[in-house]
Scaffold this motif. Structure first.
Motif, PDB file in Angstrom:
ATOM      1  N   ASP A 144       0.818  -0.962  -0.145  1.00 15.21           N
ATOM      2  CA  ASP A 144      -0.127   0.204  -0.076  1.00 15.21           C
ATOM      3  C   ASP A 144       0.696   1.360   0.206  1.00 15.21           C
ATOM      4  OD1 ASP A 144      -2.038  -1.016  -0.096  1.00 15.21           O
ATOM      5  OD2 ASP A 144      -2.784  -1.085   2.064  1.00 15.21           O
ATOM      6  N   GLN A 145       2.339   0.980  -0.216  1.00 15.76           N
ATOM      7  CA  GLN A 145       3.500   2.137  -0.485  1.00 15.76           C
ATOM      8  C   GLN A 145       3.092   3.260   1.360  1.00 15.76           C
ATOM      9  OE1 GLN A 145       4.443   3.412  -3.620  1.00 15.76           O
ATOM     10  NE2 GLN A 145       4.001   1.126  -3.837  1.00 15.76           N
ATOM     11  N   ILE A 146       3.712   2.612   1.934  1.00 16.92           N
ATOM     12  CA  ILE A 146       3.900   2.827   3.580  1.00 16.92           C
ATOM     13  C   ILE A 146       4.890   1.996   4.333  1.00 16.92           C
ATOM     14  CG2 ILE A 146       2.854   2.718   5.798  1.00 16.92           C
ATOM     15  CD1 ILE A 146      -0.405   2.199   3.917  1.00 16.92           C
ATOM     16  N   GLN A 147       6.038   2.957   4.031  1.00 16.29           N
ATOM     17  CA  GLN A 147       6.473   2.580   4.705  1.00 16.29           C
ATOM     18  C   GLN A 147       7.409   1.881   6.472  1.00 16.29           C
ATOM     19  OE1 GLN A 147      10.784   4.468   4.735  1.00 16.29           O
ATOM     20  NE2 GLN A 147      12.102   3.202   4.071  1.00 16.29           N
ATOM     21  N   THR A 148       7.669   0.760   7.023  1.00 12.25           N
ATOM     22  CA  THR A 148       6.826   0.624   7.940  1.00 12.25           C
ATOM     23  C   THR A 148       8.026  -0.243   8.366  1.00 12.25           C
ATOM     24  OG1 THR A 148       6.096  -1.349   7.890  1.00 12.25           O
ATOM     25  CG2 THR A 148       4.554   0.481   8.490  1.00 12.25           C
ATOM     26  N   ARG A 149       9.268  -0.323   9.266  1.00 10.13           N
ATOM     27  CA  ARG A 149      10.019  -1.358   9.983  1.00 10.13           C
ATOM     28  C   ARG A 149       9.786  -2.232  11.336  1.00 10.13           C
ATOM     29  NH1 ARG A 149      11.644  -1.353   5.721  1.00 10.13           N
ATOM     30  NH2 ARG A 149      13.260  -0.150   4.515  1.00 10.13           N
ATOM     31  N   PRO A 150      10.509  -3.283  11.489  1.00 10.89           N
ATOM     32  CA  PRO A 150      10.651  -3.935  12.494  1.00 10.89           C
ATOM     33  C   PRO A 150      10.977  -3.208  13.334  1.00 10.89           C
ATOM     34  CG  PRO A 150      11.751  -5.031  11.326  1.00 10.89           C
ATOM     35  CD  PRO A 150      11.761  -3.725  10.283  1.00 10.89           C
ATOM     36  N   VAL A 151      11.503  -3.042  14.780  1.00  4.77           N
ATOM     37  CA  VAL A 151      11.711  -3.053  15.900  1.00  4.77           C
ATOM     38  C   VAL A 151      13.252  -3.785  15.406  1.00  4.77           C
ATOM     39  CG1 VAL A 151      11.984  -2.861  18.368  1.00  4.77           C
ATOM     40  CG2 VAL A 151      10.045  -1.956  18.005  1.00  4.77           C
ATOM     41  N   TRP A 152      14.327  -3.480  16.095  1.00  5.84           N
ATOM     42  CA  TRP A 152      15.929  -3.860  15.644  1.00  5.84           C
ATOM     43  C   TRP A 152      16.118  -5.552  15.771  1.00  5.84           C
ATOM     44  CZ3 TRP A 152      14.887   0.914  19.756  1.00  5.84           C
ATOM     45  CH2 TRP A 152      15.731   1.453  18.294  1.00  5.84           C
ATOM     46  N   LYS A 153      16.429  -5.869  15.885  1.00  3.64           N
ATOM     47  CA  LYS A 153      17.281  -7.052  16.101  1.00  3.64           C
ATOM     48  C   LYS A 153      17.698  -6.962  17.523  1.00  3.64           C
ATOM     49  CE  LYS A 153      20.070 -10.895  15.003  1.00  3.64           C
ATOM     50  NZ  LYS A 153      18.858 -12.918  14.688  1.00  3.64           N
ATOM     51  N   LEU A 154      17.018  -7.542  18.405  1.00  2.48           N
ATOM     52  CA  LEU A 154      18.267  -8.006  19.928  1.00  2.48           C
ATOM     53  C   LEU A 154      19.615  -8.170  19.350  1.00  2.48           C
ATOM     54  CD1 LEU A 154      15.192  -9.633  21.823  1.00  2.48           C
ATOM     55  CD2 LEU A 154      16.011  -7.252  21.377  1.00  2.48           C
ATOM     56  N   ASN A 155      20.763  -7.214  20.451  1.00  2.00           N
ATOM     57  CA  ASN A 155      21.882  -7.442  20.135  1.00  2.00           C
ATOM     58  C   ASN A 155      23.115  -8.755  21.124  1.00  2.00           C
ATOM     59  OD1 ASN A 155      22.575  -4.513  18.625  1.00  2.00           O
ATOM     60  ND2 ASN A 155      21.176  -3.777  19.922  1.00  2.00           N
ATOM     61  N   HIS A 156      21.573  -8.827  22.186  1.00  2.00           N
ATOM     62  CA  HIS A 156      22.619 -10.453  22.346  1.00  2.00           C
ATOM     63  C   HIS A 156      21.858 -11.366  21.271  1.00  2.00           C
ATOM     64  CE1 HIS A 156      18.122 -10.972  23.425  1.00  2.00           C
ATOM     65  NE2 HIS A 156      18.681 -12.328  23.655  1.00  2.00           N
ATOM     66  N   LEU A 157      21.675 -11.152  20.381  1.00  2.02           N
ATOM     67  CA  LEU A 157      21.666 -12.123  19.450  1.00  2.02           C
ATOM     68  C   LEU A 157      22.243 -12.116  17.943  1.00  2.02           C
ATOM     69  CD1 LEU A 157      17.891 -13.066  20.231  1.00  2.02           C
ATOM     70  CD2 LEU A 157      19.405 -13.958  20.890  1.00  2.02           C
ATOM     71  N   GLN A 158      22.980 -10.583  18.208  1.00  2.00           N
ATOM     72  CA  GLN A 158      23.637  -9.587  16.895  1.00  2.00           C
ATOM     73  C   GLN A 158      24.981 -10.880  17.029  1.00  2.00           C
ATOM     74  OE1 GLN A 158      21.998  -7.785  14.280  1.00  2.00           O
ATOM     75  NE2 GLN A 158      21.130  -6.513  15.428  1.00  2.00           N
ATOM     76  N   LYS A 159      25.719 -11.549  15.419  1.00  2.00           N
ATOM     77  CA  LYS A 159      27.034 -12.204  15.535  1.00  2.00           C
ATOM     78  C   LYS A 159      28.007 -11.668  16.591  1.00  2.00           C
ATOM     79  CE  LYS A 159      29.280 -15.288  12.652  1.00  2.00           C
ATOM     80  NZ  LYS A 159      28.879 -14.914  11.483  1.00  2.00           N
ATOM     81  N   PRO A 160      28.267 -10.258  16.401  1.00  2.00           N
ATOM     82  CA  PRO A 160      29.642 -10.050  17.199  1.00  2.00           C
ATOM     83  C   PRO A 160      29.440 -10.647  19.088  1.00  2.00           C
ATOM     84  CG  PRO A 160      28.834  -8.833  15.699  1.00  2.00           C
ATOM     85  CD  PRO A 160      27.514  -9.149  15.175  1.00  2.00           C
ATOM     86  N   PHE A 161      28.241 -10.072  19.198  1.00  2.00           N
ATOM     87  CA  PHE A 161      27.824 -10.034  20.772  1.00  2.00           C
ATOM     88  C   PHE A 161      26.742 -11.058  21.318  1.00  2.00           C
ATOM     89  CE2 PHE A 161      27.902  -5.956  18.910  1.00  2.00           C
ATOM     90  CZ  PHE A 161      29.246  -4.858  19.531  1.00  2.00           C
TER      91      PHE A 161
END
Ligand SMILES: *Cc1c(COP(=O)(O)O)cnc(C)c1O
Length: 383
Positions: free
Chosen positions: A325-342
């Protein structure tokens, strides 16, 4: 396409930038850098403001100034944009990840529990019982303008010699209205606070950041470190390793023009929040989470929350539908304790954050968004 968040450039931006170009003052010296610092200090009530090339650099230097050293640990939220977590790593330290409260901010109750039960105080410093490492700082991030509740934490951190470095990147304009810090701006409670002027923030300098502090010595040191640590600028003498983190005059000129409009931007943001939240007030499937009632919020970005019974993948399918519908949304950030470097860093009792992000979506919140657009977005969500 209705964008998530775009700048609002309706003031003296052209005029001030043209002045930079006309006078040749385009780089890291010039009147606008000083003026921007002075105006931000005035606005926030911080004694000093030191301009930086971006918010991440401001955080990196602030953590160093707060005494964070190689091998230390820093208490930080798992639910945040990754910049403050990276800034901890740039200093050779590791984050200890904390859960989120219902305002999506770092959970103050759990931090207190962590400090009381999982750390010990010895020879003037706090140490993590499980790793043995020193815990030198704590980074509250005021996400989407929501002020973190710091009343109790400020005292406990002072007793335990844990420096507070606030990430107020998203919360310029947010002030406490209750508690020990009534009338104070976010970013002015800790030893140091940081703001970002990236293009998507409440005001922008194209890119840019600011370090806030009330401490003369820290402000001076911030200025020194962000300009290559010059001990004698003529003779090129450097006693420390500095950074080239100074903001340029062109960016600062943009920032000054934007700051002039902040009051009217805040008003528009409040209206956008009211429009969304009034509509969803009596909706059973969706809600707009209420900001903390102990602060006046800047309403930088609005969040749509699905009620818990909705299945987790619903947010993804809603995002795709809105995109169509031409509406840009975004999820909330991926949690940082699950990010590869951390992934190998400690995380403490993370229970609330995963469900929060699985049920939340960031809604278009540009200052320029029209009433009709908001209506169209709401219809698309419920349709
Ligand atoms: C934007 C942002 C930053 C980083 O700011 P930059 O100016 O983009 O480096 C840091 N922390 C949070 C929470 C942010 O949203």
């Amino acid at each position: 396409m209705i964008p998530l968040s775009v700048p609002y450039l309706n003031g003296n931006e052209w005029k001030y930038i043209k002045e930079c170009l006309d006078t040749n003052w385009v780089s890291s010296a010039g009147r606008y850098v000083d003026l921007f610092e002075q105006k931000i200090a005035e606005y926030t009530g911080a004694k000093y403001a030191v301009a930086c090339v971006n918010g991440t650099a401001a955080l990196q230097v602030s953590l160093q100034l707060a005494g964070v050293q190689q091998g230390d640990e820093v208490i930080a939220p798992t639910l945040t944009f990754i910049a403050p977590i990276n800034a901890i790593a740039y200093n050779g330290a590791s984050p200890v990840f904390m859960d989120a409260d219902d305002f999506y901010n770092i959970d103050p109750v759990k931090i207190i529990r962590f400090i009381e039960n999982e750390t010990k105080f010895k020879d003037g410093f706090s140490y993590n019982k499980s790793s043995g490492n020193r815990i030198s700082a704590f980074v509250p991030v005021h996400v989407w303008g929501n002020a973190c509740w710091l009343d109790k934490l400020v005292n406990i951190c002072a007793e335990r010699n844990i420096a507070i470095v606030e990430d107020a990147s998203e919360s310029l304009g947010t002030r406490y209205t209750r508690g020990n810090f009534k009338d104070k701006h976010t970013g002015t409670i800790g030893k140091l606070g940081c703001i970002s002027f990236n293009g998507n923030k409440i005001i922008t300098a194209g890119g840019g950041g600011m370090i806030l502090t009330d401490d003369d010595e820290l402000a001076q040191k911030a200025r020194y470190l962000t300009t290559q640590a010059k001990d004698d600028p003529i003779k090129y003498l450097h006693h420390e390793i500095g950074y080239n983190f100074r903001l340029t005059n062109v960016q600062a000129a943009l920032g000054v023009a934007q700051l002039e409009q902040l009051p009217s931007i805040l008003e528009k943001k409040k209206n956008i929040y009211n429009a969304y939240s009034n509509f969803f007030k009596s909706n059973l499937e969706f809600s707009i989470p209420k900001p903390p009632d102990y602060a006046k919020n800047n309403h930088w970005l609005n969040i749509l929350k699905l009620n818990e019974y909705k299945f987790d993948e619903y947010i993804e399918s809603l995002m795709i539908k809105l995109e169509k519908d031409q509406i840009q949304t975004r999820p909330v950030w991926k949690l940082n304790h699950l990010q590869k470097p951390f992934q190998s860093c400690q995380s403490y009792s993370i229970e609330n954050a995963p469900s929060l992000i699985d049920h939340s979506l960031c809604l278009p919140s540009s200052t320029t968004i029209s009433k009709q657009n908001i209506k169209y977005i709401i219809e698309s969500i419920i349709g």
